[in-house]
Design a protein around this motif. Sequence first.
Motif, PDB file in Angstrom:
ATOM      1  N   HIS A 108       0.819  -1.197   0.000  1.00 50.31           N
ATOM      2  CA  HIS A 108       0.000   0.000   0.000  1.00 50.31           C
ATOM      3  C   HIS A 108       0.862   1.260   0.000  1.00 50.31           C
ATOM      4  CE1 HIS A 108      -3.350   2.657   0.882  1.00 50.31           C
ATOM      5  NE2 HIS A 108      -2.658   3.154   1.888  1.00 50.31           N
ATOM      6  N   GLU A 109       1.986   1.182   0.705  1.00 54.66           N
ATOM      7  CA  GLU A 109       2.831   2.356   0.816  1.00 54.66           C
ATOM      8  C   GLU A 109       3.778   2.503  -0.368  1.00 54.66           C
ATOM      9  OE1 GLU A 109       4.734   2.198   4.559  1.00 54.66           O
ATOM     10  OE2 GLU A 109       2.879   2.405   5.703  1.00 54.66           O
ATOM     11  N   LYS A 110       4.045   1.400  -1.086  1.00 54.15           N
ATOM     12  CA  LYS A 110       5.002   1.451  -2.179  1.00 54.15           C
ATOM     13  C   LYS A 110       4.338   1.580  -3.547  1.00 54.15           C
ATOM     14  CE  LYS A 110       8.511  -1.287   0.216  1.00 54.15           C
ATOM     15  NZ  LYS A 110       9.308  -2.545   0.198  1.00 54.15           N
ATOM     16  N   ALA A 111       3.074   1.246  -3.611  1.00 46.61           N
ATOM     17  CA  ALA A 111       2.409   1.272  -4.911  1.00 46.61           C
ATOM     18  C   ALA A 111       1.053   1.930  -4.793  1.00 46.61           C
ATOM     19  CB  ALA A 111       2.248  -0.161  -5.429  1.00 46.61           C
ATOM     20  N   GLN A 112       0.619   2.513  -5.883  1.00 45.29           N
ATOM     21  CA  GLN A 112      -0.687   3.138  -5.907  1.00 45.29           C
ATOM     22  C   GLN A 112      -1.752   2.072  -6.089  1.00 45.29           C
ATOM     23  OE1 GLN A 112      -0.611   6.001  -9.054  1.00 45.29           O
ATOM     24  NE2 GLN A 112       0.602   7.477  -7.895  1.00 45.29           N
ATOM     25  N   ASN A 140      -7.531  -6.816  -0.380  1.00 45.45           N
ATOM     26  CA  ASN A 140      -7.665  -6.999   1.067  1.00 45.45           C
ATOM     27  C   ASN A 140      -7.330  -5.730   1.826  1.00 45.45           C
ATOM     28  OD1 ASN A 140      -8.201  -9.630   0.364  1.00 45.45           O
ATOM     29  ND2 ASN A 140      -6.768 -10.526   1.813  1.00 45.45           N
ATOM     30  N   ARG A 141      -6.289  -5.022   1.406  1.00 43.44           N
ATOM     31  CA  ARG A 141      -5.884  -3.823   2.142  1.00 43.44           C
ATOM     32  C   ARG A 141      -6.937  -2.728   2.040  1.00 43.44           C
ATOM     33  NH1 ARG A 141      -2.071  -3.630  -2.258  1.00 43.44           N
ATOM     34  NH2 ARG A 141      -2.450  -1.880  -3.671  1.00 43.44           N
ATOM     35  N   GLU A 142      -7.658  -2.680   0.908  1.00 42.35           N
ATOM     36  CA  GLU A 142      -8.754  -1.711   0.778  1.00 42.35           C
ATOM     37  C   GLU A 142      -9.897  -2.068   1.722  1.00 42.35           C
ATOM     38  OE1 GLU A 142      -8.449  -0.357  -3.882  1.00 42.35           O
ATOM     39  OE2 GLU A 142      -9.638  -2.108  -3.371  1.00 42.35           O
ATOM     40  N   ILE A 143     -10.184  -3.363   1.805  1.00 40.27           N
ATOM     41  CA  ILE A 143     -11.273  -3.810   2.667  1.00 40.27           C
ATOM     42  C   ILE A 143     -10.964  -3.490   4.122  1.00 40.27           C
ATOM     43  CG2 ILE A 143     -12.598  -5.814   3.409  1.00 40.27           C
ATOM     44  CD1 ILE A 143     -11.856  -7.110   0.708  1.00 40.27           C
ATOM     45  N   ARG A 144      -9.717  -3.721   4.547  1.00 41.45           N
ATOM     46  CA  ARG A 144      -9.331  -3.466   5.937  1.00 41.45           C
ATOM     47  C   ARG A 144      -9.524  -2.005   6.309  1.00 41.45           C
ATOM     48  NH1 ARG A 144      -6.516  -7.942   7.891  1.00 41.45           N
ATOM     49  NH2 ARG A 144      -5.475  -9.216   6.316  1.00 41.45           N
ATOM     50  N   ARG A 145      -9.340  -1.110   5.348  1.00 46.29           N
ATOM     51  CA  ARG A 145      -9.342   0.323   5.649  1.00 46.29           C
ATOM     52  C   ARG A 145     -10.659   1.013   5.304  1.00 46.29           C
ATOM     53  NH1 ARG A 145      -4.402  -1.440   4.641  1.00 46.29           N
ATOM     54  NH2 ARG A 145      -2.615  -0.513   5.685  1.00 46.29           N
ATOM     55  N   ASP A 146     -11.628   0.248   4.828  1.00 47.42           N
ATOM     56  CA  ASP A 146     -12.904   0.843   4.440  1.00 47.42           C
ATOM     57  C   ASP A 146     -13.791   1.003   5.667  1.00 47.42           C
ATOM     58  OD1 ASP A 146     -15.362   1.574   3.307  1.00 47.42           O
ATOM     59  OD2 ASP A 146     -14.922   0.452   1.475  1.00 47.42           O
ATOM     60  N   ARG A 147     -13.970   2.216   6.127  1.00 41.52           N
ATOM     61  CA  ARG A 147     -14.734   2.464   7.349  1.00 41.52           C
ATOM     62  C   ARG A 147     -16.231   2.264   7.161  1.00 41.52           C
ATOM     63  NH1 ARG A 147     -11.780   7.748  10.125  1.00 41.52           N
ATOM     64  NH2 ARG A 147      -9.696   6.795  10.307  1.00 41.52           N
ATOM     65  N   ARG A 148     -16.674   2.177   5.920  1.00 41.19           N
ATOM     66  CA  ARG A 148     -18.101   1.952   5.697  1.00 41.19           C
ATOM     67  C   ARG A 148     -18.547   0.604   6.244  1.00 41.19           C
ATOM     68  NH1 ARG A 148     -18.675   2.335  -0.553  1.00 41.19           N
ATOM     69  NH2 ARG A 148     -16.642   1.284  -0.355  1.00 41.19           N
TER      70      ARG A 148
END
Length: 422
Positions: free
Chosen positions: A298-302, A361-369
């Motif tokens: 997540h930090e190294k790639a868009q 997976n990383r998007e899912i972990r950070r999705d506050r919805r």
Amino acid sequence: MPNISYLSHVHYVDETHVALSNQFFSKTATNVARNGLATVMVVDGYSGEQHMLDLVFERSEMEGETFEQVEVHLAILESRLTGIMKLRAVDIYRVEDCRAVPAANPLVEPEPLHLPDLMGKVARLATQMSDCGDPETLLDVAIEGLGELFGYRHSMVLVPDGERSGLTTIASRGYGRFGFGAEVPLGRGIIGAAAERRRNVRITDLSRGQRYIQAVRAMAGIEDTTPIPLPALDKPLSQIALPFVARGRLVGVLFSESTERFAFRHRDEEALTVIAAHLATALSFLSDERERTETNQHEKAQVPTVEIANVPTGRRIAVRFYQRDGSLFVDDDYLIRGVPGRLLLHFLEDYARSGKQDFLNREIRRDRRLQLPDFKDNLETRLILLRRRLEEKSGPIMLQRVDRGRLRLTLAGPPEIAVIKD
């Protein structure tokens, strides 16, 4: 005055000690307190062999490892036996002598004194498990290895459900149906008791007496009212459940059963304990490693550009979701509930809104919805459960793992989503 009492449990402690269950011991307790001596006859339920033990009383225990091991077996029957099986204490005796009682007509040939060691098979399975790079493969290798190497052909793995204080089936082998998503309440039956107490529970013979037969379905955790029935043998005679715990956290329960009496002995329990411990460590490591990898990526790639899918022209898919418990139905057929249900709703809503098919997976972990409880620890196993449940149903919605940390949603037609807020 000497007296005779029947015992529900004579529990092996070590090479020189046994523990006797103390439930009704009024007269016996008086005699033991007077002279500390007892003689116990034990019967091998498999061969019918009998042995006499000469015992010397050492102490009573009302807590601790041995007490809890005996108490958990009685607790499984407690609700069926109106409290008469409640354990008061376990009395620890030193074994002074053990001698065989010759049988006039032996039932079967006795087993050899030294049974084959299972540690070699444990080593082989542990090596296979160590080569697994993701939790899903790890679970499959473990369950298949139990059948191929050990002959434990009816097994399953259940993981904690953070919302309902229960367990959910995530992997199984040897049954007519997989039962992915089947639930067992914490404390219910052998599986729930093993999870609640965080200790092994082994039952070697379920055929002794009508009350045990009536409890078989409860011991397996089966309830006709559950939306997804738990996979189970019709007439199991041996069952074992082992919790696997990592860093003080319950990771899951390994369960196996057999139609044979005495399928699981002490040596089987020892072997399965090692496998369960390996599963706990490996699952925790793989989940942590997956999260670290996703964070670095997540930090190294868009985040890749969302591709808009071509909406299928097939039939429309009716999706009904209940906010109360996260239950999700597809074309009026129950699919799943809880965290997996909320996840699938999230995927379907994104798809309906923008045509998005790929989810990281990383998007899912950070999705506050999503607002999911204890989400970090449950994501990996919940995604496995959701994918397997969709595969088992073979319906119009599928969720595929296209590469590490990426899922793809495919549908046979556009979804029509109804969210019920009652």
